[in-house]
Design an enzyme around this catalytic site. Structure first.
Site, PDB file in Angstrom:
ATOM      1  CG  MET A  46     -13.590   3.728  -4.874  1.00  0.00           C
ATOM      2  SD  MET A  46     -12.121   3.753  -5.694  1.00  0.00           S
ATOM      3  CE  MET A  46     -12.566   3.709  -7.349  1.00  0.00           C
ATOM      4  NE  ARG A  49      -8.919  19.205  -6.620  1.00  0.00           N
ATOM      5  CZ  ARG A  49      -8.516  19.202  -5.459  1.00  0.00           C
ATOM      6  NH1 ARG A  49      -9.108  19.379  -4.478  1.00  0.00           N
ATOM      7  NH2 ARG A  49      -7.559  18.216  -5.366  1.00  0.00           N
ATOM      8  CG  ASP A 101      -7.037  -1.525  -4.996  1.00  0.00           C
ATOM      9  OD1 ASP A 101      -7.326  -2.209  -4.180  1.00  0.00           O
ATOM     10  OD2 ASP A 101      -6.245  -0.463  -5.363  1.00  0.00           O
ATOM     11  N   GLY A 108     -17.286   1.872   0.311  1.00  0.00           N
ATOM     12  CA  GLY A 108     -16.091   1.125  -0.339  1.00  0.00           C
ATOM     13  C   GLY A 108     -15.575   0.027   0.600  1.00  0.00           C
ATOM     14  CE  LYS A 121      -2.102   0.504  -3.367  1.00  0.00           C
ATOM     15  NZ  LYS A 121      -3.466   0.816  -3.765  1.00  0.00           N
ATOM     16  N   GLY A 172     -12.862  11.404 -10.318  1.00  0.00           N
ATOM     17  CA  GLY A 172     -11.378  11.264  -9.761  1.00  0.00           C
ATOM     18  C   GLY A 172     -10.488  10.537 -10.895  1.00  0.00           C
ATOM     19  CE1 TYR A 182     -11.940   1.188   3.503  1.00  0.00           C
ATOM     20  CE2 TYR A 182     -12.411   1.671   5.678  1.00  0.00           C
ATOM     21  CZ  TYR A 182     -11.782   1.191   4.612  1.00  0.00           C
ATOM     22  OH  TYR A 182     -10.163   0.873   4.845  1.00  0.00           O
ATOM     23  CG  ASN A 238      -3.243  -4.515  -4.739  1.00  0.00           C
ATOM     24  OD1 ASN A 238      -3.218  -5.305  -5.351  1.00  0.00           O
ATOM     25  ND2 ASN A 238      -4.430  -4.402  -4.012  1.00  0.00           N
ATOM     26  CB  THR A 297      -0.977  -0.031   1.286  1.00  0.00           C
ATOM     27  OG1 THR A 297      -1.975   1.005   1.189  1.00  0.00           O
ATOM     28  CG2 THR A 297      -0.421  -0.008   2.645  1.00  0.00           C
ATOM     29  N   GLY A 329      -4.585   7.658  -8.197  1.00  0.00           N
ATOM     30  CA  GLY A 329      -4.329   6.140  -8.209  1.00  0.00           C
ATOM     31  C   GLY A 329      -5.297   5.265  -8.317  1.00  0.00           C
TER      32      GLY A 329
HETATM   33  P1  NDP Z   1      -4.923  10.060  -4.977  1.00  0.00           P
HETATM   34  O1  NDP Z   1      -4.440  11.158  -4.146  1.00  0.00           O
HETATM   35  O2  NDP Z   1      -4.294   9.580  -6.130  1.00  0.00           O
HETATM   36  O3  NDP Z   1      -6.086  10.878  -5.778  1.00  0.00           O
HETATM   37  C1  NDP Z   1      -7.163  11.813  -5.156  1.00  0.00           C
HETATM   38  C2  NDP Z   1      -8.251  12.445  -6.372  1.00  0.00           C
HETATM   39  O4  NDP Z   1      -9.101  12.885  -5.567  1.00  0.00           O
HETATM   40  C3  NDP Z   1      -7.672  13.191  -7.153  1.00  0.00           C
HETATM   41  O5  NDP Z   1      -8.495  12.816  -8.578  1.00  0.00           O
HETATM   42  C4  NDP Z   1      -8.028  14.665  -6.917  1.00  0.00           C
HETATM   43  O6  NDP Z   1      -8.257  15.574  -7.798  1.00  0.00           O
HETATM   44  C5  NDP Z   1      -9.433  14.224  -6.125  1.00  0.00           C
HETATM   45  N1  NDP Z   1      -9.927  15.052  -5.105  1.00  0.00           N
HETATM   46  C6  NDP Z   1      -8.926  15.357  -3.968  1.00  0.00           C
HETATM   47  N2  NDP Z   1      -9.641  16.376  -3.344  1.00  0.00           N
HETATM   48  C7  NDP Z   1     -10.543  16.855  -3.942  1.00  0.00           C
HETATM   49  C8  NDP Z   1     -11.622  17.414  -3.490  1.00  0.00           C
HETATM   50  N3  NDP Z   1     -11.928  18.102  -2.163  1.00  0.00           N
HETATM   51  N4  NDP Z   1     -12.764  17.745  -4.327  1.00  0.00           N
HETATM   52  C9  NDP Z   1     -12.960  17.079  -5.445  1.00  0.00           C
HETATM   53  N5  NDP Z   1     -11.837  16.198  -5.837  1.00  0.00           N
HETATM   54  C10 NDP Z   1     -10.864  16.082  -5.034  1.00  0.00           C
HETATM   55  O7  NDP Z   1      -5.884   9.206  -4.244  1.00  0.00           O
HETATM   56  P2  NDP Z   1      -6.346   7.929  -4.515  1.00  0.00           P
HETATM   57  O8  NDP Z   1      -6.968   7.692  -5.761  1.00  0.00           O
HETATM   58  O9  NDP Z   1      -5.135   6.772  -3.931  1.00  0.00           O
HETATM   59  O10 NDP Z   1      -7.631   7.519  -3.457  1.00  0.00           O
HETATM   60  C11 NDP Z   1      -8.807   8.082  -3.741  1.00  0.00           C
HETATM   61  C12 NDP Z   1     -10.003   7.434  -2.770  1.00  0.00           C
HETATM   62  O11 NDP Z   1     -10.210   6.082  -2.846  1.00  0.00           O
HETATM   63  C13 NDP Z   1      -9.475   7.795  -1.122  1.00  0.00           C
HETATM   64  O12 NDP Z   1     -10.568   8.180  -0.479  1.00  0.00           O
HETATM   65  C14 NDP Z   1      -9.135   6.228  -0.935  1.00  0.00           C
HETATM   66  O13 NDP Z   1      -9.394   6.155   0.667  1.00  0.00           O
HETATM   67  C15 NDP Z   1     -10.285   5.337  -1.637  1.00  0.00           C
HETATM   68  N6  NDP Z   1      -9.695   4.023  -1.828  1.00  0.00           N
HETATM   69  C16 NDP Z   1     -10.493   3.097  -1.457  1.00  0.00           C
HETATM   70  C17 NDP Z   1     -10.144   1.628  -1.447  1.00  0.00           C
HETATM   71  C18 NDP Z   1     -11.061   0.718  -1.211  1.00  0.00           C
HETATM   72  O14 NDP Z   1     -10.484  -0.468  -1.181  1.00  0.00           O
HETATM   73  N7  NDP Z   1     -12.071   1.019  -0.651  1.00  0.00           N
HETATM   74  C19 NDP Z   1      -9.149   1.307  -2.355  1.00  0.00           C
HETATM   75  C20 NDP Z   1      -8.239   2.223  -2.886  1.00  0.00           C
HETATM   76  C21 NDP Z   1      -8.473   3.630  -2.465  1.00  0.00           C
HETATM   77  P3  NDP Z   1      -7.158  16.250  -8.305  1.00  0.00           P
HETATM   78  O15 NDP Z   1      -6.517  15.549  -9.427  1.00  0.00           O
HETATM   79  O16 NDP Z   1      -7.619  17.546  -8.948  1.00  0.00           O
HETATM   80  O17 NDP Z   1      -6.143  16.776  -7.494  1.00  0.00           O
END
Ligand code: NDP
Length: 271
Positions: A214, A152, A103, A237, A66, A127, A216, A87, A62, A130
């Site tokens: 995603m 965003r 995932d 999630g 990764k 989003g 929880y 992962n 994690t 990752g």
């Molecule tokens: P990253 O940091 O790689 O990406 C974050 C994303 O969220 C970007 O697209 C970013 O936009 C966007 N973002 C952040 N803040 C805001 C906001 N206030 N308003 C709108 N968009 C926003 O994170 P990950 O992709 O790794 O994780 C994303 C989510 O998925 C997390 O909540 C994580 O906990 C969850 N997750 C759950 C899993 C599960 O097994 N349930 C597995 C993996 C992840 P920008 O590009 O503009 O910065």
């Protein structure tokens, strides 16, 4: 002989993976251990080699390892190649390391478990980080009618959609480009972590539409509450987390664990 597995991260103390995999091992009567290990930053390949030398057979990986895990593999699945991240590591009998990302299969399995139809559906995925990159290949393999990626930073969504447009009807842009109605809206942003809601239009869901976050937590997220107020069915999630673990476990042990009792335990602990 006991086979050893672990989840590597930094930090890692919050991880639920040891609880999940220990429960899977008990269910399926496997002689294995599973620990959470905080790996030092900088040389993840060295950490993995040391683990293997001490009897390690596989691992989950994690944040923030990764991408490093992706680079150290001798063989990599197509979906992990596309995701640029791994992962799940598996040590094969010939000593080579195989990498995958589970995932996406975890998400698809959880949607199936919740009777959410993907084939022919109009899907909005929020989003472009990752997590979203990691689930795109398995989602598109289910043949949705259309998948729109909204982020965003619009350019990131457009670029990501272009990377995957050989796999299906995918396009991307900013939140302001979201139009029409969707059967399924998946929140793959980290906005819920800070209690934020991506700016979405009203009347976003079709009749019987589903919202999947995603993230929880003990309480429904702000995205889930908003979606329910719009008439959608909302799912968090936690099932994706258990689903990705089940897919890793299947690859390591060749046994399909039952996610339901483990999910119930985790849900109870969250509450
Ligand atoms: P990253 O940091 O790689 O990406 C974050 C994303 O969220 C970007 O697209 C970013 O936009 C966007 N973002 C952040 N803040 C805001 C906001 N206030 N308003 C709108 N968009 C926003 O994170 P990950 O992709 O790794 O994780 C994303 C989510 O998925 C997390 O909540 C994580 O906990 C969850 N997750 C759950 C899993 C599960 O097994 N349930 C597995 C993996 C992840 P920008 O590009 O503009 O910065």
């Amino acid at each position: 002989m006991t086979d050893h597995y672990a989840v590597f991260g930094h930090p890692i103390s919050h991880s639920k993976s040891p609880l999940i995999h220990t429960a899977f091992a008990e269910q399926t009567d496997q002689d294995m251990s599973y620990l959470a290990i905080e790996a030092p930053l900088g040389d993840f390949a060295g950490t993995w080699r040391e683990f293997v030398a001490q009897g390690g057979r596989g691992a989950n990986v994690t944040v923030p390892f990764k991408e490093e895990a992706h680079r150290l593999c001798d063989h990599i699945s197509e979906r992990a190649r596309r995701a640029g991240a791994v992962n799940t590591l598996l040590l094969a009998d010939d000593g080579t390391t195989h990498g995958d990302t589970t995932d996406g299969p975890g998400l698809v399995a959880d949607l199936r478990r919740n009777n959410v139809r993907l084939e022919g559906a109009r899907v909005l995925l929020l989003g472009a980080g990752g997590a979203v990159r990691g689930v795109l290949e398995p989602l598109l393999a289910e043949r949705p009618a259309a998948l729109f990626l909204a982020n965003r930073t619009a350019a990131k969504a457009s670029a990501l959609a272009a990377d995957f447009n050989d796999l299906g009807a995918i396009s991307g842009g900013g939140f302001e480009a979201v139009t029409g109605q969707f059967d399924l809206v998946i929140n793959g942003t980290s906005a819920s972590l800070s209690g934020d809601l991506p700016p979405l239009p009203e009347a976003l869901f079709t009749e019987g539409g589903v919202a999947y976050d995603m993230m929880y937590s003990a309480e429904p997220t702000v995205f889930m509450r908003w979606a329910e107020a719009q008439g959608a069915r909302a799912i968090d999630g936690l099932g994706m987390l258990v689903g990705q673990a089940a897919e890793s476990f299947l690859q390591w042990r060749g046994r399909q664990p039952d996610v339901e009792p483990v999910l119930a335990t985790l849900r109870q602990q969250l509450g």
